[in-house]
Motif scaffolding. Structure first.
Motif, PDB file in Angstrom:
ATOM      1  N   GLN A  36       0.847  -1.188   0.000  1.00 53.42           N
ATOM      2  CA  GLN A  36       0.000   0.000   0.000  1.00 53.42           C
ATOM      3  C   GLN A  36       0.880   1.234   0.000  1.00 53.42           C
ATOM      4  O   GLN A  36       1.843   1.300   0.774  1.00 53.42           O
ATOM      5  N   GLN A  37       0.580   2.195  -0.864  1.00 53.00           N
ATOM      6  CA  GLN A  37       1.362   3.434  -0.924  1.00 53.00           C
ATOM      7  C   GLN A  37       0.462   4.620  -0.631  1.00 53.00           C
ATOM      8  O   GLN A  37      -0.512   4.874  -1.354  1.00 53.00           O
ATOM      9  N   THR A  38       0.761   5.346   0.429  1.00 53.99           N
ATOM     10  CA  THR A  38       0.035   6.563   0.784  1.00 53.99           C
ATOM     11  C   THR A  38       1.024   7.688   1.018  1.00 53.99           C
ATOM     12  O   THR A  38       2.191   7.443   1.366  1.00 53.99           O
ATOM     13  N   PRO A  39       0.595   8.938   0.841  1.00 55.78           N
ATOM     14  CA  PRO A  39       1.514  10.068   1.073  1.00 55.78           C
ATOM     15  C   PRO A  39       2.042  10.098   2.507  1.00 55.78           C
ATOM     16  O   PRO A  39       3.183  10.441   2.745  1.00 55.78           O
ATOM     17  N   GLY A  40       1.226   9.708   3.463  1.00 54.42           N
ATOM     18  CA  GLY A  40       1.626   9.802   4.860  1.00 54.42           C
ATOM     19  C   GLY A  40       2.514   8.667   5.329  1.00 54.42           C
ATOM     20  O   GLY A  40       3.519   8.872   6.008  1.00 54.42           O
ATOM     21  N   GLN A  41       2.155   7.459   4.973  1.00 51.83           N
ATOM     22  CA  GLN A  41       2.867   6.261   5.458  1.00 51.83           C
ATOM     23  C   GLN A  41       3.872   5.701   4.465  1.00 51.83           C
ATOM     24  O   GLN A  41       4.659   4.820   4.812  1.00 51.83           O
ATOM     25  N   GLY A  42       3.858   6.196   3.250  1.00 54.57           N
ATOM     26  CA  GLY A  42       4.770   5.661   2.250  1.00 54.57           C
ATOM     27  C   GLY A  42       4.333   4.285   1.788  1.00 54.57           C
ATOM     28  O   GLY A  42       3.150   3.976   1.759  1.00 54.57           O
ATOM     29  N   LEU A  43       5.323   3.456   1.463  1.00 53.56           N
ATOM     30  CA  LEU A  43       5.057   2.108   0.962  1.00 53.56           C
ATOM     31  C   LEU A  43       5.115   1.124   2.112  1.00 53.56           C
ATOM     32  O   LEU A  43       6.125   1.021   2.802  1.00 53.56           O
ATOM     33  N   GLN A  44       4.024   0.380   2.283  1.00 47.70           N
ATOM     34  CA  GLN A  44       3.965  -0.589   3.373  1.00 47.70           C
ATOM     35  C   GLN A  44       3.541  -1.942   2.844  1.00 47.70           C
ATOM     36  O   GLN A  44       2.615  -2.053   2.030  1.00 47.70           O
ATOM     37  N   PHE A  45       4.188  -2.983   3.356  1.00 48.28           N
ATOM     38  CA  PHE A  45       3.923  -4.358   2.968  1.00 48.28           C
ATOM     39  C   PHE A  45       2.577  -4.822   3.509  1.00 48.28           C
ATOM     40  O   PHE A  45       2.290  -4.664   4.704  1.00 48.28           O
ATOM     41  N   LEU A  46       1.775  -5.406   2.617  1.00 46.10           N
ATOM     42  CA  LEU A  46       0.475  -5.952   3.021  1.00 46.10           C
ATOM     43  C   LEU A  46       0.556  -7.449   3.257  1.00 46.10           C
ATOM     44  O   LEU A  46       0.281  -7.936   4.345  1.00 46.10           O
ATOM     45  N   PHE A  47       0.852  -8.190   2.203  1.00 49.88           N
ATOM     46  CA  PHE A  47       1.025  -9.650   2.339  1.00 49.88           C
ATOM     47  C   PHE A  47       1.716 -10.227   1.110  1.00 49.88           C
ATOM     48  O   PHE A  47       1.864  -9.565   0.091  1.00 49.88           O
ATOM     49  N   GLU A  48       2.150 -11.493   1.290  1.00 54.51           N
ATOM     50  CA  GLU A  48       2.779 -12.244   0.216  1.00 54.51           C
ATOM     51  C   GLU A  48       2.066 -13.583   0.071  1.00 54.51           C
ATOM     52  O   GLU A  48       1.737 -14.236   1.058  1.00 54.51           O
ATOM     53  N   TYR A  49       1.867 -13.967  -1.196  1.00 56.04           N
ATOM     54  CA  TYR A  49       1.297 -15.271  -1.491  1.00 56.04           C
ATOM     55  C   TYR A  49       2.253 -16.061  -2.372  1.00 56.04           C
ATOM     56  O   TYR A  49       2.896 -15.505  -3.274  1.00 56.04           O
ATOM     57  N   PHE A  50       2.316 -17.347  -2.081  1.00 54.62           N
ATOM     58  CA  PHE A  50       3.107 -18.255  -2.907  1.00 54.62           C
ATOM     59  C   PHE A  50       2.398 -19.594  -2.922  1.00 54.62           C
ATOM     60  O   PHE A  50       2.029 -20.115  -1.855  1.00 54.62           O
ATOM     61  N   SER A  51       2.216 -20.146  -4.107  1.00 59.93           N
ATOM     62  CA  SER A  51       1.522 -21.424  -4.252  1.00 59.93           C
ATOM     63  C   SER A  51       0.213 -21.446  -3.473  1.00 59.93           C
ATOM     64  O   SER A  51      -0.076 -22.386  -2.722  1.00 59.93           O
ATOM     65  N   GLU A  52      -0.550 -20.386  -3.665  1.00 56.56           N
ATOM     66  CA  GLU A  52      -1.909 -20.263  -3.115  1.00 56.56           C
ATOM     67  C   GLU A  52      -1.943 -20.154  -1.593  1.00 56.56           C
ATOM     68  O   GLU A  52      -3.022 -20.260  -0.986  1.00 56.56           O
ATOM     69  N   THR A  53      -0.797 -19.940  -0.969  1.00 62.23           N
ATOM     70  CA  THR A  53      -0.722 -19.839   0.487  1.00 62.23           C
ATOM     71  C   THR A  53      -0.179 -18.480   0.895  1.00 62.23           C
ATOM     72  O   THR A  53       0.792 -17.992   0.306  1.00 62.23           O
ATOM     73  N   GLN A  54      -0.806 -17.888   1.885  1.00 60.74           N
ATOM     74  CA  GLN A  54      -0.285 -16.633   2.405  1.00 60.74           C
ATOM     75  C   GLN A  54       0.924 -16.936   3.278  1.00 60.74           C
ATOM     76  O   GLN A  54       0.825 -17.650   4.277  1.00 60.74           O
ATOM     77  N   ARG A  55       2.059 -16.355   2.916  1.00 61.83           N
ATOM     78  CA  ARG A  55       3.286 -16.632   3.666  1.00 61.83           C
ATOM     79  C   ARG A  55       3.452 -15.666   4.834  1.00 61.83           C
ATOM     80  O   ARG A  55       4.035 -16.008   5.855  1.00 61.83           O
ATOM     81  N   ASN A  56       2.950 -14.459   4.628  1.00 58.96           N
ATOM     82  CA  ASN A  56       3.112 -13.468   5.678  1.00 58.96           C
ATOM     83  C   ASN A  56       2.169 -12.312   5.451  1.00 58.96           C
ATOM     84  O   ASN A  56       1.694 -12.098   4.317  1.00 58.96           O
ATOM     85  N   LYS A  57       1.913 -11.568   6.513  1.00 56.89           N
ATOM     86  CA  LYS A  57       1.038 -10.420   6.419  1.00 56.89           C
ATOM     87  C   LYS A  57       1.639  -9.272   7.211  1.00 56.89           C
ATOM     88  O   LYS A  57       2.205  -9.468   8.291  1.00 56.89           O
ATOM     89  N   GLY A  58       1.498  -8.080   6.673  1.00 54.29           N
ATOM     90  CA  GLY A  58       1.981  -6.894   7.352  1.00 54.29           C
ATOM     91  C   GLY A  58       1.013  -6.448   8.434  1.00 54.29           C
ATOM     92  O   GLY A  58       0.004  -7.101   8.714  1.00 54.29           O
ATOM     93  N   ASN A  59       1.312  -5.304   9.012  1.00 54.82           N
ATOM     94  CA  ASN A  59       0.532  -4.799  10.130  1.00 54.82           C
ATOM     95  C   ASN A  59      -0.709  -4.060   9.639  1.00 54.82           C
ATOM     96  O   ASN A  59      -0.793  -2.834   9.709  1.00 54.82           O
ATOM     97  N   PHE A  60      -1.668  -4.796   9.156  1.00 51.77           N
ATOM     98  CA  PHE A  60      -2.920  -4.239   8.670  1.00 51.77           C
ATOM     99  C   PHE A  60      -4.079  -4.975   9.338  1.00 51.77           C
ATOM    100  O   PHE A  60      -3.962  -6.160   9.681  1.00 51.77           O
ATOM    101  N   PRO A  61      -5.217  -4.283   9.487  1.00 51.72           N
ATOM    102  CA  PRO A  61      -6.364  -4.941  10.139  1.00 51.72           C
ATOM    103  C   PRO A  61      -6.913  -6.077   9.299  1.00 51.72           C
ATOM    104  O   PRO A  61      -6.627  -6.207   8.116  1.00 51.72           O
ATOM    105  N   GLY A  62      -7.759  -6.875   9.937  1.00 49.78           N
ATOM    106  CA  GLY A  62      -8.342  -8.027   9.282  1.00 49.78           C
ATOM    107  C   GLY A  62      -9.246  -7.693   8.111  1.00 49.78           C
ATOM    108  O   GLY A  62      -9.604  -8.580   7.328  1.00 49.78           O
ATOM    109  N   ARG A  63      -9.593  -6.415   7.964  1.00 50.47           N
ATOM    110  CA  ARG A  63     -10.419  -6.006   6.811  1.00 50.47           C
ATOM    111  C   ARG A  63      -9.666  -6.216   5.498  1.00 50.47           C
ATOM    112  O   ARG A  63     -10.269  -6.267   4.436  1.00 50.47           O
ATOM    113  N   PHE A  64      -8.361  -6.295   5.591  1.00 47.16           N
ATOM    114  CA  PHE A  64      -7.528  -6.519   4.414  1.00 47.16           C
ATOM    115  C   PHE A  64      -7.257  -8.022   4.294  1.00 47.16           C
ATOM    116  O   PHE A  64      -6.724  -8.634   5.227  1.00 47.16           O
ATOM    117  N   SER A  65      -7.621  -8.573   3.184  1.00 43.05           N
ATOM    118  CA  SER A  65      -7.394  -9.999   2.974  1.00 43.05           C
ATOM    119  C   SER A  65      -7.004 -10.234   1.522  1.00 43.05           C
ATOM    120  O   SER A  65      -7.122  -9.341   0.686  1.00 43.05           O
TER     121      SER A  65
END
Lengths: 116, 115
Positions: A36-65
């Protein structure tokens, strides 16, 4: 070879709605990361997927999936949109999962989401 | 976690001027370092990279050297062109859980080159 394709390029939603963004990685790439890129927070990692599996998620609320399909295409979903979700959402793909040797991520042009 | 500090912009130069954009990092170990560029209305493009100390990354006339003594990775170009106008991001690879990594970016520096 086609690059990373993100659709739609622009999106306008109102508070409380939900939205789905799509990312088609470079052919043969199996890892997809979202930022996610915003003027205030810059570029922030949301999540990574590999082979249909989420490997990791950044510091975002559960509304983001997100999810990834068997063809490596990925979608991210934001429910109950808030004004602060207005941002440029960037998708990046790489051949291998992140953390695997020398593995470069290639970015798409992004989807610009405006929440009114 | 690891972090990147990048000089704030905007930077305005005349064509053929010398460019330096400062970038310093805080990290455990020696992470790979990158410069990405974002042209108006576009996504991020990898400009150059360096994987270990003293490595010099270069591309399209841009250069950056990985300096572990000063924890820096400053971007330089000897003679900028109008077409170099863009936002430049310094970034590093940051290990996270499960063996994966994320990119940690600086805030970005907007460069405008006038003819």
């Amino acid at each position: 070879k086609a690059g990373v394709t993100q659709t739609p390029r622009y999106l306008i939603k109102t508070r409380g709605q939900q939205v789905t963004l799509s990312c088609s990685p470079i052919s043969g790439h199996r890892s997809v990361s979202w930022y996610q890129q915003t003027p205030g927070q810059g570029l922030q990692f949301l999540f990574e997927y590999f082979s249909e599996t989420q490997r990791n998620k950044g510091n975002f609320p559960g509304r983001f999936s997100g999810r990834q399909f068997s063809n490596s295409r990925s979608e991210m979903n934001v429910s109950t949109l808030e004004l602060g979700d207005s941002a440029l959402y960037l998708c990046a793909s790489s051949p291998l999962p992140t953390g695997t040797g020398w593995n470069i991520q290639y970015f798409g042009a992004g989807t610009r989401l405006s929440v009114l | 976690g690891n972090s990147v500090t990048q000089m704030e912009g905007p930077v305005t130069l005349s064509e053929e001027a010398f460019l330096t954009i400062n970038c310093t990092y805080t990290a455990t170990g020696y992470p790979s370092l990158f410069w990405y560029v974002q042209y108006p209305g576009e996504g991020l493009q990898l400009l150059l990279k360096a994987t270990k100390a003293d490595d010099k990354g270069s591309n399209k006339g841009f250069e950056a050297t990985y300096r572990k003594e000063t924890t820096s990775f400053h971007l330089e170009k000897g003679s900028v062109q109008v077409s170099d106008s863009a936002v430049y991001f310094c970034a590093l690879r940051d290990p996270i859980q499960g063996g994966s990594e994320k990119l940690v970016f600086g805030k970005g520096t907007k460069l405008t080159v006038n003819p």
